[in-house]
Write an enzyme that holds these catalytic residues in place. Structure first.
Site, PDB file in Angstrom:
ATOM      1  N   GLU A 117     -13.016  -1.887  -8.687  1.00 50.74           N
ATOM      2  CA  GLU A 117     -12.434  -1.623  -9.883  1.00 50.74           C
ATOM      3  C   GLU A 117     -11.329  -2.657 -10.198  1.00 50.74           C
ATOM      4  O   GLU A 117     -10.181  -2.354 -10.134  1.00 50.74           O
ATOM      5  CB  GLU A 117     -11.907  -0.288 -10.113  1.00 50.74           C
ATOM      6  CG  GLU A 117     -11.593   0.343 -11.537  1.00 50.74           C
ATOM      7  CD  GLU A 117     -10.842   1.486 -11.415  1.00 50.74           C
ATOM      8  OE1 GLU A 117     -11.218   2.507 -12.205  1.00 50.74           O
ATOM      9  OE2 GLU A 117      -9.494   1.580 -11.030  1.00 50.74           O
ATOM     10  N   GLU A 167      -7.427  10.829  -7.931  1.00 52.92           N
ATOM     11  CA  GLU A 167      -7.030   9.619  -7.711  1.00 52.92           C
ATOM     12  C   GLU A 167      -5.510   9.641  -8.165  1.00 52.92           C
ATOM     13  O   GLU A 167      -5.197   9.690  -9.363  1.00 52.92           O
ATOM     14  CB  GLU A 167      -7.688   8.410  -8.665  1.00 52.92           C
ATOM     15  CG  GLU A 167      -7.294   7.077  -8.498  1.00 52.92           C
ATOM     16  CD  GLU A 167      -8.010   6.177  -9.174  1.00 52.92           C
ATOM     17  OE1 GLU A 167      -9.004   6.410 -10.225  1.00 52.92           O
ATOM     18  OE2 GLU A 167      -7.722   5.009  -9.249  1.00 52.92           O
TER      19      GLU A 167
HETATM   20  C1  LER Z   1      -6.710   3.744 -13.853  1.00 56.92           C
HETATM   21  O1  LER Z   1      -5.741   3.033 -13.571  1.00 56.92           O
HETATM   22  C2  LER Z   1      -7.526   3.876 -12.670  1.00 56.92           C
HETATM   23  O2  LER Z   1      -7.323   3.349 -11.668  1.00 56.92           O
HETATM   24  C3  LER Z   1      -8.926   4.561 -12.703  1.00 56.92           C
HETATM   25  O3  LER Z   1      -9.701   4.384 -11.719  1.00 56.92           O
HETATM   26  C4  LER Z   1      -8.601   6.256 -12.984  1.00 56.92           C
HETATM   27  O4  LER Z   1      -9.605   6.837 -13.839  1.00 56.92           O
HETATM   28 MN    MN Z   2      -8.771   3.171  -9.957  1.00 56.76          MN
END
Ligand code: LER
Ligand code: MN
Length: 273
Positions: free
Chosen positions: A248, A154
Site C-alpha cells: 500500500e 489497522e
Molecule cells: C490509511 O493511511 C491507510 O493506511 C489505510 O490502509 C487505512 O484504511
Molecule cells: Mn495502510
C-alpha cells in the site's frame, strides 16, 4: 510463509493516495500477475460498484488471490466513521463495513478497518470512542468469522487519528473483546512514525498480527526509503507470520517501477534462496 500482494484503487476521490494500480481492475490484476504477486488488495468505492463475477474471472485467469479489501472509501467518499457522534452515521458506517466483509468474505479475504475508526474530538472522549469501536467490532468480528476470515483493524498515525496509532493501542482495543476474530494490520509506514522499534512492535502483536502494509518510511516501495527492513523481516519470521505483505504505497516514480521495486524487496527479504 509470507505472501505478496499489491494494491488496486477503484476510488477516484482517493487520487494521490497510497495505491500502486488505479481505476481499472482488469489492468491492475494483469500487471500484478505480470510482476509475480500472489494476490491483490482492492480498495473499492462501494461493494455495489464491484462485479463479483468479473473479479472471480480475473483472479482465476491471472492465478491471483484476493488478499484483503479496504473500507477507507467509507470515510473518504461517504464520510462514515465508527466513532461519529451521530448514532445513525455510526450505524451506516457499520453497514458499509459489513458489506465489504460479506463481499471479500465470498473470496476468502478479510476486510480492513482503518480510516473508518475516526477520531476523538469535541465532546467525544477517547473512552467513549473506544467503546463505540468495540461495539462495532463485537458485531463485525463474528460476521467475518461466518466467512472463515478475520476482520483486520489497522493502527494509523497521529496525522490521521488520535485513537489507535500503534500496536499497543490496537491490543488495548482488542483485549476486552468477546470476539477473538479481529486481528491487527500493521502498516509499516504508520509504524515508522509511531513505534519506538518496529520489529519489537511486530513481536508484541505476535499471533494477533493478521496483515502487513509493506511500505518504506516515505510511503514508497520498500527499498526507496530509509526503513531498515532486515530486523522487520526477522521479527515477522520469528512470530511465524504467514499472511500478506501488501504494497500500500504511492505509485512513485510510477506504478510499474513501484511494483517492480516492491517485488525485488519482497524476494530479497522473504524469498532469499
Ligand atoms: C490509511 O493511511 C491507510 O493506511 C489505510 O490502509 C487505512 O484504511
Ligand atoms: Mn495502510
Amino acid at each position: 510463509m509470507i505472501h505478496s500482494a499489491v494494491t488496486i484503487s477503484l476510488v477516484p476521490e482517493a487520487r494521490g493516495g497510497p495505491f500502486v494500480f488505479w481505476d481499472d481492475l482488469a489492468t491492475g490484476c494483469a500487471r500484478a500477475a505480470a510482476h509475480g504477486f500472489d494476490a491483490v488488495e482492492i480498495f473499492p468505492r462501494t461493494t455495489e460498484d464491484l462485479n463479483a463475477r468479473q473479479l472471480k474471472q480475473l483472479l482465476k485467469q491471472h492465478k491471483l488471490k484476493l488478499a484483503a479489501m479496504g473500507t477507507g472509501a467509507g470515510w473518504v467518499v461517504h464520510k462514515l466513521r465508527l466513532t461519529d457522534p451521530d448514532a445513525q452515521i455510526r450505524g451506516q458506517a457499520r453497514n458499509f463495513i459489513a458489506s465489504v466483509i460479506d463481499f471479500a468474505g465470498g473470496f476468502g479475504a478479510p476486510a480492513i478497518v482503518g480510516s473508518m475508526q475516526g477520531r476523538s474530538e469535541g465532546t467525544i472522549v477517547r473512552e467513549q470512542a473506544f467503546n463505540w469501536l468495540r461495539e462495532a467490532l463485537e458485531q463485525l468480528g463474528p460476521r467475518a468469522h461466518a466467512h472463515g476470515v478475520p476482520l483486520l483493524f489497522e493502527p494509523l498515525n497521529r496525522y490521521e487519528t488520535n485513537l489507535v496509532k500503534s500496536v499497543a493501542d490496537g491490543l488495548e482495543l482488542l483485549k476486552p473483546l468477546r470476539t477473538k476474530n479481529v486481528k491487527l494490520l500493521v502498516d509499516l509506514f504508520h509504524a515508522n512514525i509511531e513505534e519506538t522499534n518496529i520489529a519489537d512492535s511486530l513481536r508484541l502483536a505476535g499471533c494477533d498480527l493478521g496483515h502487513v502494509h509493506f511500505a518504506d518510511s516515505n510511503r514508497q516501495a520498500v527499498g526507496l526509503g530509509h526503513t531498515d527492513y532486515s530486523p522487520i523481516a526477522d521479527a515477522l519470521r520469528e512470530i511465524g507470520f504467514s499472511g500478506y505483505a501488501s504494497a500500500e504505497i504511492l505509485p512513485l516514480p510510477d506504478s510499474e517501477t513501484a511494483a517492480q521495486q516492491t517485488m525485488e524487496s519482497f524476494r530479497m527479504h522473504f524469498r532469499p534462496d
